[in-house]
Design a protein around this motif. Structure first.
Motif, PDB file in Angstrom:
ATOM      1  N   LEU A 122     -67.518 -71.573   6.788  1.00  0.00           N
ATOM      2  CA  LEU A 122     -68.846 -71.040   6.713  1.00  0.00           C
ATOM      3  C   LEU A 122     -69.114 -69.729   7.006  1.00  0.00           C
ATOM      4  O   LEU A 122     -69.927 -69.028   6.445  1.00  0.00           O
ATOM      5  CB  LEU A 122     -69.487 -72.254   7.699  1.00  0.00           C
ATOM      6  CG  LEU A 122     -69.580 -73.523   7.158  1.00  0.00           C
ATOM      7  CD1 LEU A 122     -70.437 -74.581   8.157  1.00  0.00           C
ATOM      8  CD2 LEU A 122     -70.676 -73.589   5.929  1.00  0.00           C
ATOM      9  N   GLN A 142     -72.502 -78.631  10.852  1.00  0.00           N
ATOM     10  CA  GLN A 142     -72.423 -78.875   9.440  1.00  0.00           C
ATOM     11  C   GLN A 142     -70.896 -79.386   8.978  1.00  0.00           C
ATOM     12  O   GLN A 142     -70.519 -80.135   8.397  1.00  0.00           O
ATOM     13  CB  GLN A 142     -72.891 -78.031   8.568  1.00  0.00           C
ATOM     14  CG  GLN A 142     -74.391 -77.701   8.520  1.00  0.00           C
ATOM     15  CD  GLN A 142     -74.880 -76.517   7.570  1.00  0.00           C
ATOM     16  OE1 GLN A 142     -74.067 -76.026   6.967  1.00  0.00           O
ATOM     17  NE2 GLN A 142     -76.321 -76.711   7.487  1.00  0.00           N
ATOM     18  N   GLY A 180     -71.831 -77.791   3.014  1.00  0.00           N
ATOM     19  CA  GLY A 180     -72.435 -76.970   4.035  1.00  0.00           C
ATOM     20  C   GLY A 180     -73.424 -75.983   3.394  1.00  0.00           C
ATOM     21  O   GLY A 180     -73.384 -76.027   2.410  1.00  0.00           O
ATOM     22  N   GLU A 181     -74.030 -75.125   4.243  1.00  0.00           N
ATOM     23  CA  GLU A 181     -74.832 -73.987   3.694  1.00  0.00           C
ATOM     24  C   GLU A 181     -74.955 -72.966   4.714  1.00  0.00           C
ATOM     25  O   GLU A 181     -74.696 -73.300   6.026  1.00  0.00           O
ATOM     26  CB  GLU A 181     -76.236 -74.725   3.098  1.00  0.00           C
ATOM     27  CG  GLU A 181     -77.196 -74.951   4.329  1.00  0.00           C
ATOM     28  CD  GLU A 181     -78.374 -75.748   3.990  1.00  0.00           C
ATOM     29  OE1 GLU A 181     -78.879 -75.359   2.645  1.00  0.00           O
ATOM     30  OE2 GLU A 181     -79.215 -76.239   4.660  1.00  0.00           O
ATOM     31  N   VAL A 182     -75.192 -71.826   4.256  1.00  0.00           N
ATOM     32  CA  VAL A 182     -75.605 -70.607   4.897  1.00  0.00           C
ATOM     33  C   VAL A 182     -77.074 -70.183   4.663  1.00  0.00           C
ATOM     34  O   VAL A 182     -77.441 -69.969   3.627  1.00  0.00           O
ATOM     35  CB  VAL A 182     -74.342 -69.484   4.978  1.00  0.00           C
ATOM     36  CG1 VAL A 182     -74.748 -68.311   5.678  1.00  0.00           C
ATOM     37  CG2 VAL A 182     -73.231 -70.060   5.264  1.00  0.00           C
ATOM     38  N   VAL A 223     -72.315 -74.149   0.333  1.00  0.00           N
ATOM     39  CA  VAL A 223     -70.823 -73.743   0.603  1.00  0.00           C
ATOM     40  C   VAL A 223     -70.094 -75.048   0.735  1.00  0.00           C
ATOM     41  O   VAL A 223     -70.651 -76.145   1.435  1.00  0.00           O
ATOM     42  CB  VAL A 223     -70.803 -72.959   1.988  1.00  0.00           C
ATOM     43  CG1 VAL A 223     -69.201 -72.696   2.258  1.00  0.00           C
ATOM     44  CG2 VAL A 223     -71.663 -71.594   2.186  1.00  0.00           C
ATOM     45  N   THR A 267     -67.205 -76.867   2.261  1.00  0.00           N
ATOM     46  CA  THR A 267     -66.252 -76.731   3.462  1.00  0.00           C
ATOM     47  C   THR A 267     -65.505 -78.114   3.759  1.00  0.00           C
ATOM     48  O   THR A 267     -65.638 -78.867   2.907  1.00  0.00           O
ATOM     49  CB  THR A 267     -67.041 -76.426   4.718  1.00  0.00           C
ATOM     50  OG1 THR A 267     -66.396 -76.092   5.778  1.00  0.00           O
ATOM     51  CG2 THR A 267     -68.357 -77.135   4.853  1.00  0.00           C
ATOM     52  N   VAL A 294     -75.424 -69.546  10.529  1.00  0.00           N
ATOM     53  CA  VAL A 294     -74.367 -70.858  10.497  1.00  0.00           C
ATOM     54  C   VAL A 294     -74.628 -71.966  11.430  1.00  0.00           C
ATOM     55  O   VAL A 294     -74.780 -71.652  12.611  1.00  0.00           O
ATOM     56  CB  VAL A 294     -73.007 -70.248  10.380  1.00  0.00           C
ATOM     57  CG1 VAL A 294     -72.032 -71.270  10.281  1.00  0.00           C
ATOM     58  CG2 VAL A 294     -72.993 -69.197   9.330  1.00  0.00           C
TER      59      VAL A 294
END
Length: 370
Positions: A115, A90, A75-77, A63, A65, A86
Motif C-alpha cells: 500500500l 486494510q 485495498g486503496e489509497v 490497490v 495487496t 493509507v
C-alpha cells in the motif's frame, strides 16, 4: 436545533459513516425540522480512509495487496494533492482473520508495504499511515520485506513471515526501495515496541498470543529493534513512544524516518470538528464498545471533552456500555445508551445495529428536540 453526529465505527457491524447516517435518519423521524450535521470519526484504525474520504477532495486509488496471512485482498489509497492516506488495517487488520486464524507468530505486515509503495507511485510526497486494529506483531518486518528490505538470518536467507522468526534476524536484506517520501504514523497508541507496556504484552493476547507466545514475541521484537537500529543508525527504538502501535509498525515507520502523530487529532482537524462543536446545540457520538479504554484517548472521549469545554450536552450511543455514570460524566458525557440494552440481547444488537441506532436516535429526538 443543530445536532452534531460524530460516531466512530461500530466494529464488525457498521462503518462510522453508516452509523452516523442511521442516527441522523432516526432523529429526523421525530424532528424533521432539525439540522443534523454528520461528521463520522476514526482514529488510525479501520475506517481511517473512509472517514477522511468524506471530507477530503481526493481520489481513491485501488490497490491489490495481501492480508495478514498473505492472501489476496483489495485495498486503496486516498490521494489528495501531494499527500496520500493509507490504512494499515486494510492489509493487516484483525477483522480479516477468523478467530482460529489469529496467530501473531506468523501474521505479516507485508500488505502494508504494498500500500505504501502504491501511494508513492501515485505521486505522493507525504504518506500518512493510519495504524490500529492489526493482527500482526512483526515489528513491520513484513512491510520492510515488501519494500525490498526484509530481515535475513546469518546465512542470508529471508526469514519466514511473522513475529516469531525475528529472534533469528541478523540484518536487513538491503535498503528500502521507495521513492523519496515523508512518512507519518497516525495512531493514538503511545506504547513502546517492547517491555511490560509494549506491543506483545498489551496487544498480543487479543491477536491470538498465549502467555508463552507473548514472552517469545517480546524477546523477538527486542532483538529486531537492535537490527533496525544498526541498519538505520538509530538509538532507543525499542522504547520510542508509539513504536508499539499496530504490532510494532510504528517502530518500523520511525526507523524509516517517520514521525508519530495523533490519529484522532488528525481526523478532527481534517473534518473541522472544533468549528462544528462551536455551532452545535447537542452532540451525539458513539462506538462499538464504550468502556474504560474509551475514556483514555479514544474517539468518544475526545468528542465528549470538546462538548464539555463548551457546555454542550453530549450523548454516547454504543453497541454496549461498560463505564460507570460518574467516570463518564467526568469526561463530559451527559448520558449513555446501548444497543444491547435497547434490544435486550447481544445477538440482536449485532444483527440489527442500523435499526437499533435509528430507534435510539428517534427516542433521543423526542427527549431533546425543541
Amino acid at each position: 436545533m443543530r445536532v452534531l453526529i460524530c460516531p466512530d465505527k461500530f466494529a464488525g457491524t457498521l462503518t462510522a459513516p453508516a452509523a452516523a447516517q442511521a442516527l441522523s435518519e432516526g432523529w429526523h423521524e421525530i424532528a424533521p425540522g432539525d439540522e443534523t450535521v454528520l461528521r463520522p470519526l476514526a482514529d488510525g484504525g479501520p475506517g481511517f480512509v473512509d472517514v477522511l474520504a468524506t471530507v477530503i477532495d481526493g481520489r481513491r486509488v485501488p490497490v491489490s495487496t495481501v492480508d495478514p496471512l498473505g492472501r489476496p485482498v483489495d485495498g486503496e489509497v486516498l490521494v489528495s494533492g501531494g499527500t496520500a492516506y493509507v490504512e494499515s488495517a486494510q492489509a493487516c487488520g484483525l477483522h480479516l482473520l477468523t478467530e482460529a486464524e489469529r496467530d501473531p507468530n506468523r501474521t505479516t505486515s507485508y500488505g502494508l508495504g504494498l500500500l505504501i509503495a502504491a501511494a508513492a507511485e501515485a505521486g505522493a510526497r507525504e504518506v500518512i499511515v493510519g495504524l490500529g486494529g492489526s493482527a500482526t506483531n512483526d515489528g513491520g518486518a513484513g512491510m520492510l520485506a515488501a519494500l525490498g528490505a526484509g530481515p535475513v538470518d546469518v546465512s542470508g536467507y529471508a526469514l519466514p513471515y511473522g513475529g516469531g522468526p525475528l529472534i533469528t534476524a541478523d540484518k536487513l536484506a538491503g535498503t528500502p526501495q521507495l521513492r523519496p517520501i515523508s512518512l507519518i504514523a497516525a495512531t493514538d497508541v503511545d506504547n513502546p515496541l517492547t517491555g511490560l507496556h509494549g506491543a506483545s504484552n498489551v496487544f498480543g493476547p487479543q491477536k491470538g498470543a498465549s502467555r508463552e507466545d507473548v514472552l517469545r514475541l517480546d524477546a523477538a521484537l527486542e532483538h529486531f529493534a537492535g537490527v533496525l537500529e544498526k541498519a538505520f543508525d538509530l538509538e532507543g527504538l525499542a522504547t520510542a513512544p508509539g513504536g508499539g502501535a499496530a504490532g510494532g509498525l510504528g517502530a518500523a515507520l520511525i526507523a524509516l524516518g517517520g514521525r508519530v502523530v495523533s490519529g484522532v487529532a488528525l481526523i478532527t482537524e481534517a473534518i473541522g470538528l472544533d468549528a462544528e462543536l462551536d455551532r452545535a446545540d447537542l452532540v451525539i457520538t458513539g462506538e462499538g464498545s464504550f468502556d474504560h479504554q474509551s475514556l483514555r484517548g479514544k474517539v468518544a472521549a475526545g468528542v465528549a471533552n470538546g462538548a464539555r469545554d463548551r457546555g454542550l450536552p453530549c450523548v454516547v450511543v454504543a453497541g454496549r456500555v461498560e463505564t460507570g455514570y460518574r467516570e463518564a460524566a467526568a469526561q463530559g458525557v451527559t448520558e449513555t445508551h446501548s444497543l444491547v440494552d435497547h434490544f435486550g440481547s447481544t445477538e440482536k444488537a449485532l444483527a440489527e445495529p442500523r435499526q437499533g441506532l435509528r430507534e435510539i436516535a428517534a427516542r433521543l429526538a423526542g427527549q431533546w428536540s425543541r
